[in-house]
Design a protein around this motif. Structure first.
Motif, PDB file in Angstrom:
ATOM      1  N   SER A   1       3.169   3.453  -5.381  1.00  0.00           N
ATOM      2  CA  SER A   1       2.646   2.111  -5.653  1.00  0.00           C
ATOM      3  C   SER A   1       3.261   1.542  -6.928  1.00  0.00           C
ATOM      4  O   SER A   1       3.436   0.324  -7.049  1.00  0.00           O
TER       5      SER A   1
ATOM      6  N   ARG B   1       0.361  -1.913  -0.976  1.00  0.00           N
ATOM      7  CA  ARG B   1       0.894  -1.072   0.097  1.00  0.00           C
ATOM      8  C   ARG B   1       0.856  -1.824   1.422  1.00  0.00           C
ATOM      9  O   ARG B   1       1.804  -1.763   2.207  1.00  0.00           O
TER      10      ARG B   1
ATOM     11  N   GLU C   1       6.437   6.176   3.123  1.00  0.00           N
ATOM     12  CA  GLU C   1       5.237   5.982   2.305  1.00  0.00           C
ATOM     13  C   GLU C   1       4.954   7.164   1.380  1.00  0.00           C
ATOM     14  O   GLU C   1       4.248   7.007   0.394  1.00  0.00           O
TER      15      GLU C   1
ATOM     16  N   ARG D   1       4.136  -2.808   3.635  1.00  0.00           N
ATOM     17  CA  ARG D   1       4.310  -2.414   5.045  1.00  0.00           C
ATOM     18  C   ARG D   1       4.816  -3.590   5.876  1.00  0.00           C
ATOM     19  O   ARG D   1       5.535  -3.390   6.855  1.00  0.00           O
TER      20      ARG D   1
END
Length: 182
Positions: free
Chosen positions: A105, A88, A100, A92
């Motif tokens: 994931s 993650r 998000e 970003r």
């Protein structure tokens, strides 16, 4: 990067290259070392072309090709088997405006796995093929000439059609006259 003809097939791991199309679907070849081939039936298999895939963004969706370009320029790419927080954090950096809450994931793992499959391939470093401006102008002119034929052939066609209609009525059996009522 030229990702045309590279697809992901739901239910099948890895990426596939579409070789040819037949009546029922596509013949695909895996991009891994085995180079296995399979026929993907369009009525049962769900395929997604990589150059058309987008990732949920906060404002607009982000193209997968843009994310791949950012990953390519990134210094260190984590392993796809790393923990979710590491993935993650990396995502970003390469896609700062992704949503998000809607990008899981597992999606990030899949994107990094795809990147690791594609990064050493020659098609990953070549430019996407787009039609040249001059070619499209020539094609449009040719289409316009075909769409607007000259006047002489247009007049000849209806005359032939009229003769064909007359010939068909001559061959048709004649209807019998109904007996007169008394």
């Amino acid at each position: 990067m030229n990702l045309q003809a590279i697809v992901a097939v739901s239910g099948k791991p890895g990426l596939w290259k579409a070789l040819v199309q037949n009546k029922t679907g596509f013949i695909l070849e895996s991009l891994d070392a085995q180079k296995t081939k399979m026929v993907a039936n369009l009525s049962t298999a769900k395929m997604a072309a990589l150059d058309e895939i987008t990732v949920f963004g906060e404002d607009d969706d982000i193209k997968l090709t843009d994310i791949f370009e950012r990953i390519k320029s990134s210094a260190n790419v984590p392993d796809a088997k790393a923990d979710g927080n590491t993935l993650r954090k990396f995502f970003r950096e390469v896609a700062p405006d992704h949503d998000e809450e809607r990008v899981y994931s597992s999606d990030i793992k899949k994107i990094i796995t795809w990147y690791n499959l594609l990064k050493d391939m020659p098609l990953f470093n070549e430019e996407a093929k787009q039609p040249a401006v001059e070619d499209t102008v020539v094609e449009e002119t040719a289409v316009a000439e075909v769409a607007a034929p000259s006047e002489a052939p247009a007049k000849a066609k209806p005359a032939k059609a009229a003769k064909a209609e007359v010939a068909d009525t001559d061959k048709a059996p004649k209807a019998k006259k109904a007996p007169a009522k008394k």
